[in-house]
Design a protein around this motif. Sequence first.
Motif, short mmCIF file in Angstrom:
data_model
loop_
_atom_site.label_atom_id
_atom_site.label_comp_id
_atom_site.label_asym_id
_atom_site.label_seq_id
_atom_site.Cartn_x
_atom_site.Cartn_y
_atom_site.Cartn_z
N ILE A 1 26.08 44.06 54.18
CA ILE A 1 26.71 43.02 53.35
C ILE A 1 26.79 43.47 51.90
CG2 ILE A 1 26.40 40.68 52.44
CD1 ILE A 1 25.23 39.92 55.13
N VAL A 2 25.70 44.05 51.40
CA VAL A 2 25.69 44.56 50.02
C VAL A 2 26.75 45.66 49.86
CG1 VAL A 2 24.35 45.81 48.29
CG2 VAL A 2 23.28 43.98 49.63
N LYS A 3 26.85 46.52 50.85
CA LYS A 3 27.83 47.61 50.82
C LYS A 3 29.25 47.06 50.82
CE LYS A 3 29.33 51.72 53.35
NZ LYS A 3 29.12 52.57 54.56
N VAL A 4 29.50 46.07 51.68
CA VAL A 4 30.83 45.46 51.76
C VAL A 4 31.19 44.78 50.44
CG1 VAL A 4 32.18 43.62 52.83
CG2 VAL A 4 30.83 45.16 54.25
N GLY A 5 30.21 44.06 49.88
CA GLY A 5 30.46 43.38 48.61
C GLY A 5 30.84 44.33 47.51
N ALA A 6 30.11 45.44 47.40
CA ALA A 6 30.39 46.43 46.36
C ALA A 6 31.75 47.08 46.58
CB ALA A 6 29.30 47.50 46.36
N GLU A 7 32.08 47.32 47.85
CA GLU A 7 33.35 47.97 48.18
C GLU A 7 34.54 47.07 47.90
OE1 GLU A 7 35.65 49.76 52.14
OE2 GLU A 7 33.51 49.26 52.21
N SER A 8 34.39 45.78 48.17
CA SER A 8 35.52 44.86 48.06
C SER A 8 35.69 44.27 46.66
CB SER A 8 35.35 43.71 49.06
OG SER A 8 34.19 42.94 48.76
N LEU A 9 34.69 44.42 45.80
CA LEU A 9 34.71 43.75 44.51
C LEU A 9 35.94 44.09 43.65
CD1 LEU A 9 32.87 41.66 43.25
CD2 LEU A 9 31.74 43.48 41.96
N PRO A 10 36.33 45.38 43.49
CA PRO A 10 37.51 45.67 42.66
C PRO A 10 38.78 45.00 43.18
CG PRO A 10 36.25 47.67 43.09
CD PRO A 10 35.70 46.61 43.99
N VAL A 11 38.98 45.03 44.51
CA VAL A 11 40.16 44.40 45.11
C VAL A 11 40.11 42.89 44.91
CG1 VAL A 11 41.47 44.10 47.25
CG2 VAL A 11 40.26 46.25 46.83
N MET A 12 38.94 42.32 45.14
CA MET A 12 38.74 40.87 45.06
C MET A 12 38.98 40.36 43.64
SD MET A 12 35.28 38.85 46.02
CE MET A 12 35.02 40.06 47.31
N LEU A 13 38.36 41.01 42.65
CA LEU A 13 38.48 40.55 41.27
C LEU A 13 39.91 40.71 40.76
CD1 LEU A 13 35.16 41.89 39.69
CD2 LEU A 13 35.70 39.57 40.43
N SER A 14 40.59 41.77 41.17
CA SER A 14 41.98 41.98 40.75
C SER A 14 42.87 40.85 41.26
CB SER A 14 42.50 43.32 41.27
OG SER A 14 41.75 44.39 40.74
N SER A 15 42.77 40.54 42.56
CA SER A 15 43.62 39.50 43.14
C SER A 15 43.29 38.13 42.56
CB SER A 15 43.48 39.48 44.66
OG SER A 15 42.17 39.10 45.06
N LEU A 16 42.01 37.87 42.31
CA LEU A 16 41.61 36.58 41.75
C LEU A 16 42.15 36.41 40.33
CD1 LEU A 16 40.05 33.93 41.83
CD2 LEU A 16 37.97 35.20 41.18
N ALA A 17 42.02 37.46 39.52
CA ALA A 17 42.50 37.38 38.13
C ALA A 17 44.00 37.16 38.10
CB ALA A 17 42.13 38.67 37.39
N VAL A 18 44.74 37.91 38.91
CA VAL A 18 46.20 37.77 38.96
C VAL A 18 46.58 36.38 39.43
CG1 VAL A 18 48.28 38.55 40.15
CG2 VAL A 18 46.66 40.22 39.26
N CYS A 19 45.85 35.85 40.42
CA CYS A 19 46.16 34.53 40.96
C CYS A 19 45.96 33.44 39.92
CB CYS A 19 45.29 34.25 42.19
SG CYS A 19 45.60 32.64 42.94
N LEU A 20 44.83 33.47 39.22
CA LEU A 20 44.53 32.42 38.24
C LEU A 20 45.47 32.47 37.04
CD1 LEU A 20 40.61 32.44 38.30
CD2 LEU A 20 42.18 30.89 39.49
N ILE A 21 45.76 33.68 36.56
CA ILE A 21 46.71 33.82 35.46
C ILE A 21 48.11 33.39 35.91
CG2 ILE A 21 47.86 35.46 33.92
CD1 ILE A 21 45.24 37.09 33.95
N GLY A 22 48.48 33.81 37.12
CA GLY A 22 49.78 33.43 37.66
C GLY A 22 49.92 31.93 37.85
N ALA A 23 48.85 31.29 38.31
CA ALA A 23 48.89 29.83 38.51
C ALA A 23 49.17 29.12 37.19
CB ALA A 23 47.56 29.35 39.10
N TRP A 24 48.53 29.59 36.12
CA TRP A 24 48.72 28.96 34.81
C TRP A 24 50.14 29.18 34.29
CZ3 TRP A 24 49.46 30.54 29.63
CH2 TRP A 24 49.22 29.53 28.68
N LEU A 25 50.62 30.43 34.37
CA LEU A 25 51.94 30.75 33.83
C LEU A 25 53.06 30.15 34.67
CD1 LEU A 25 51.40 34.52 32.88
CD2 LEU A 25 51.48 32.54 31.33
N ILE A 26 53.00 30.37 35.98
CA ILE A 26 54.06 29.89 36.87
C ILE A 26 54.02 28.36 36.97
CG2 ILE A 26 54.96 29.97 39.22
CD1 ILE A 26 53.65 32.78 39.43
N GLY A 27 52.81 27.79 37.03
CA GLY A 27 52.68 26.34 37.10
C GLY A 27 53.29 25.66 35.89
#
Length: 345
Positions: free
Chosen positions: A95-121
Amino acid sequence: MRFTPVSTLPRRLGALAGEIWPGLLLCVGIAALATAIGSVVPLVGSAIPAVIIGVIIAVIRRPAGRLAPGIGYSGKFVLQLAVALLGTQLSLASIVKVGAESLPVMLSSLAVCLIGAWLIGRALRIERDILTLIGVGTGICGASAIAAVSPIIKAKSHDISYAISTVFLFNILAVLIFPTIGHALGMTPHSFGLFAGTAVNDTSSVVAAASVFSTAALSFAVVVKLVRTLMIIPISVTLAVMEGRRNGDDERLTPRRVFTLIPWFLFGFLIMAGITSTGILPESVVSGANTVSVFLVATALAGIGLSTDLKAIRTAGLRPLMLGAILSFVVACTTLATMHVTGHI
């Protein structure tokens, strides 16, 4: 604090069972039929047939009355129980290994989604509360994130309904489309687990999409999704601070309040993974737990399908649906792009 007497526990459990059994039995029946279909057509598994059968029944005549409590119980608690039980398939180290591996992908998509929600909304002239709810629902974990954030921003009930209906629609579409994308791109179960766990927002849809792609992708996708679920905490804390400053009534965020933002099934998942890490569980038990969890997933998705409210989805209107569609597309593209850059595809 007032505690309920333990002596009344059997009576209360009996009352609960009496209330939920009709709807729960219907969901179990649909899950059994879906499992049979999955055994004949392994490619579709049991998840998609369960939710499709449920939706068809809801479209013809949405179950209500005595069936409603058990259907709601299946779509929520049974799913959470299934996810907790999936913890038997992984160790804490993995689980720790998966979390570390997925973190860059996860944080990138989350940041883009939240910024996009504000701008597009704002561009679509969507009310602040609705765009916030759709943004966190799409970026983190669907209805769970919406439920966690709603009281913080003091969202109105119809705004919550709009957001959940919009996010739910794209959950269903993700279950149908994502496995096809994964196979078309030649993804391994590992890669697809990262893709689904990051780009699909609701736990039920992540489990369903991964189940359809392959059994091997399921556990990895769930871990990625649960790590992503933890993002509820910093996002909720940030929104609480912003809301407090905006209204001039900043409420103190105690450790206890932050603790309540963490879904209980995440603890259950970690406890089961901890037990598995000790090596005391026989292989037959681990295999049996996986079989049970897959059936519980089908039962839960049957409940979710039966709960489909087409009127609420229509009421949500075109603009929130457009926002949900754009954000879902952007998150999927960002996830794939980040996976490519980081060498996961």
